[in-house]
Design an enzyme around this catalytic site. Structure first.
Site, PDB file in Angstrom:
ATOM      1  N   LYS A   1       0.844  -1.195   0.000  1.00  0.00           N
ATOM      2  CA  LYS A   1       0.000   0.000   0.000  1.00  0.00           C
ATOM      3  C   LYS A   1       0.880   1.246   0.000  1.00  0.00           C
ATOM      4  CE  LYS A   1      -3.798   2.103   2.679  1.00  0.00           C
ATOM      5  NZ  LYS A   1      -4.723   1.872   3.817  1.00  0.00           N
TER       6      LYS A   1
ATOM      7  N   SER B   1      -9.479   1.947   3.010  1.00  0.00           N
ATOM      8  CA  SER B   1      -8.628   2.724   2.125  1.00  0.00           C
ATOM      9  C   SER B   1      -7.641   1.860   1.343  1.00  0.00           C
ATOM     10  CB  SER B   1      -7.859   3.775   2.947  1.00  0.00           C
ATOM     11  OG  SER B   1      -6.968   3.156   3.874  1.00  0.00           O
TER      12      SER B   1
ATOM     13  N   SER C   1      -9.807  -0.295   7.180  1.00  0.00           N
ATOM     14  CA  SER C   1      -9.257  -0.106   5.833  1.00  0.00           C
ATOM     15  C   SER C   1      -8.743  -1.373   5.182  1.00  0.00           C
ATOM     16  CB  SER C   1      -8.124   0.924   5.876  1.00  0.00           C
ATOM     17  OG  SER C   1      -8.616   2.185   6.245  1.00  0.00           O
TER      18      SER C   1
END
Length: 725
Positions: free
Chosen positions: A331, A405, A429
């Site tokens: 990420k 996210s 997330s």
């Protein structure tokens, strides 16, 4: 209900046949160090008789054969070494002085004194290390213990729990001392233990015999005594009864095989890391036409091929590390050295000079970095629709959100572009997008994975997470990155984390307790989600779960704290107040609206201290819920989220819908829980689109391994339910 893992048996064991499943059995080799089996070490001093001392060395060939057998199927192997810090700070005076002070004893020198192989029983000295024949392989655990037993001053119990170990086979020296001391400690903690009598030896023949008799006496007071020939017979019978697997294609069209299978093919020379890298990049190129918004940065193929070739050369003819040649995504809030970290916010971008520690652990384990994945800007949101780099969609539907996210990280795994991803989870997330893409999203206990090298969203809540296709794959990666980091002020010391007794029967046979939210709380879910959750609960009850009631109110109150209290302002402080004030107009419109409203309404000091006190109170209450010694539950089971919106729906109502999606995820980090999304089947929505459904299993702080144990049983049960129609 029969066990899902076949049991092997040592029929001639004392006091009766010892049965064990290979998948949850560990081999523990106790203290076969130069200091104990080679001349000039502490063992020779301790024994005082060269003829007797030589017998200890004689067990090594038998131990090596058993060790080789465990390695052949990727079994759990634990080595222990007794020894002390160079300054002897961990050496009690009683241990150091008792034997050397005996008026008529033969101990002329003691622990810490200089011997032919260095200072006796001191870490870092030549004599302290394990003998060459049994040198640990990459991925095998080495426990450095200051005592005769293996639990004082070590994390061996958490190591065993983390690996789901229930049964132990023992080898090593000396039988009458360190071997049986450790076994007795394991017995106290619930493990089924068996010493292989031809793989252990001591310095007093009568004491060895008596020690073994005590272990298995009184119908198995402490455990079992078996032998390695019986072990090999059991292994051979198991292999004869096993159905030979069909030969799979080298690399199938539907994605990479599980990590253990990939490693097996590497070991057999069927494929190479170069093959896997080319396969991975081919899939990534093909998937760009389906969803071009998965990645923010992809490494050049040539660079990754060079890294793969270097890795292959480095380990040619050698034991492979646990993630050898396994491709992974990161990420883009997690630092990779020399690669720009954007947090999906170009104004925030910087180039790190070092890897995040979690990334470094994966690389050290042989992982192959592929690229940085897209996310909701500044890791804020559960939608996956808040990035200037595009909107990734669910792998199940181009119309439905991917979740955030950690949107790109989860899609990269759900689309089988990589074997796993490193993501984050502050408010859901990692879990929410995992549910929307039919994969596993594991959120560890806060402070058990280093946050160094992570762009902070909310420092007291941030957690680097693992996204993987299955529970076993997620567990394997978690074991590699969950290491204490003394340089991270938010890192928890291992000895402060909870442990619990092992149940050798496993959750399916031994059972587990779980609770669910009250129906009034579940009504926020769509009717279809409520029905799916009810079915999931019944599946859990069918595979060993016992449903009990708990007070759910504290969890709901904690969830409200995340965005309705002072924690939102901590989040803004971590991002940078000056940055938000000066760059607010350049942010994604939804992020701008969220932080803009908060900037206009700052909390008072009273509000901050009130919320801090409430969070502490709620955390204590939540942790008590998982204390099984006082009537608590093993896991809290919730729908991971409440519905699966389309991208159009999410864009039309971004804040209110986002809040609903986090109903069952927001509170986890606030009250210090760990949790994992488990895929629980699929359904067809009103438009005829098949979508995934997931549940989350939550556990108390430090109960990560217990959550994995139960989630593994649940994953199997849900797959069986799907096969059964």
């Amino acid at each position: 209900m029969p066990p899902r893992t076949p049991l092997l048996s040592l029929p001639n064991a004392r006091p009766y046949a010892f049965q064990f499943p290979l998948s949850t059995t560990a081999l523990i080799i106790i203290d076969i160090q130069r200091d104990f089996v080679d001349p000039g070490g502490f063992g020779e001093v301790q024994c005082g008789n060269d003829e007797i001392f030589s017998r200890a060395r004689a067990i090594v060939p038998a131990v090596k054969r058993v060790l080789d057998a465990f390695r052949s199927f990727g079994g759990h192997v634990i080595h222990t070494r007794e020894g002390h810090q160079p300054d002897l700070a961990d050496l009690p005076a009683s241990k150091r002085l008792r034997q050397i002070s005996a008026p008529n004893g033969h101990h002329g020198i003691g622990i810490g004194d200089q011997g032919p192989m260095g200072r006796l029983l001191v870490r870092g000295e030549y004599g302290h290390d394990i003998i060459e024949e049994l040198t640990p392989w990459p991925g095998e655990t080495v426990i450095d213990k200051p005592g005769k037993g293996s639990f004082w001053g070590t994390d061996i119990h958490r190591v065993l729990l983390a690996r789901g170990v229930t049964h132990l086979l023992f080898a090593g020296v000396t039988t009458e001392c360190c071997v049986t001391s450790t076994l007795r400690e394991c017995n106290d903690r619930g493990y089924q233990c068996c010493i292989l009598d031809d793989c252990t030896q001591g310095f007093d023949a009568q004491q060895v015999t008596t020690s073994l008799d005590i272990v298995c006496g009184q119908d198995g007071l402490f455990g079992f005594i078996g032998s390695s020939p019986d072990f090999f017979d059991a292994m051979n019978k198991s292999q004869l009864q096993a159905t030979p697997p069909a030969t799979p294609p080298l690399l199938a069209d539907d994605g990479l095989p599980p990590i253990t299978e990939l490693l097996s093919r590497y070991k057999k020379g069927i494929i190479s890391p170069v093959d896997v890298v080319n396969y991975t990049f081919d899939r990534i190129e093909q998937y760009k036409s389906i969803d071009p918004a998965v990645w923010i940065h992809i490494e050049p193929r040539e660079k990754v091929l060079a890294a793969a070739e270097k890795l292959a050369i480095r380990y040619s003819g050698k034991p492979l590390p646990p993630l050898f040649g396994v491709p992974f995504s990161v990420k883009d809030t997690i630092d990779v050295q020399g690669i720009v970290t954007t947090a999906a916010c170009p104004q925030y971008a910087y180039t790190p000079s070092t890897h995040a520690l979690a990334v470094q652990h994966v690389l050290d384990a042989g992982g192959i970095f592929i690229g940085k994945a897209n996310l909701d800007q500044l890791a804020t949101g559960l939608s996956g629709c808040r990035s200037p780099y595009g909107i990734p969609h669910s792998v199940f539907s181009e119309k439905h959100i991917s979740g955030g996210s950690s949107s790109g990280s989860v899609v990269s795994v759900g689309a089988k572009l990589v074997s796993f991803g490193l993501a984050t989870d502050t408010a859901g997330s990692g879990r929410v997008p995992a549910a929307f893409n039919g994969v596993v999203g594991f959120k560890p206990t806060k402070g058990t994975v280093s946050a160094r090298g992570l762009v902070p969203a909310c420092r007291t809540l941030d957690t680097i997470t693992v996204v993987a296709p299955t529970i076993p794959d997620a567990r394997r990666v978690w074991q590699i990155i969950a290491k204490h980091d003394p340089a991270d002020p938010f890192s928890k010391l291992p000895h402060t984390l909870v442990t619990w007794k092992s149940d050798f029967r496993g959750p399916r046979l031994g059972g587990f307790t779980f609770a669910v939210p009250p129906q009034s709380s579940l009504e926020v879910c769509t009717p279809q989600y409520q029905d799916l959750f009810a079915r999931a609960v019944q599946t859990l009850r069918s595979c060993g779960g016992r449903l009990v009631g708990v007070d759910y109110k504290p969890f709901e109150v904690a969830g409200d704290l995340l965005y309705e209290g002072a924690l939102l302002h901590e989040r803004m402080t971590c991002i940078g107040l000056e940055f938000l004030q000066t760059k607010l107009d350049e942010l994604h419109p939804v992020i701008k609206a969220l932080f803009g409203g908060a900037l206009a309404n700052p909390p008072s000091a009273y509000d901050v201290f009130r919320d801090q006190a409430l969070q502490i109170q709620l955390t204590r209450t939540a942790q008590q819920t998982f204390d099984t010694l006082r009537g608590g539950i093993d896991v809290l089971v919730v729908p991971t989220t409440t519905q699966h919106p389309t991208i159009e729906q999410m864009v039309a109502d971004p804040l209110k819908l986002n809040s609903k999606l986090g109903t069952f995820t927001h509170y986890a980090n606030v009250v210090d829980l760990c949790g994992v999304n488990v895929p629980a089947g699929t359904y067809v929505d009103g438009e005829g689109v098949r979508l995934p459904f997931g549940i989350t299993m939550l556990g108390g702080s430090g109960y990560d391994a217990k959550v994995f144990d139960i989630a593994g049983v649940a994953e199997e049960a849900f797959r069986e339910a799907v096969k059964g129609g």
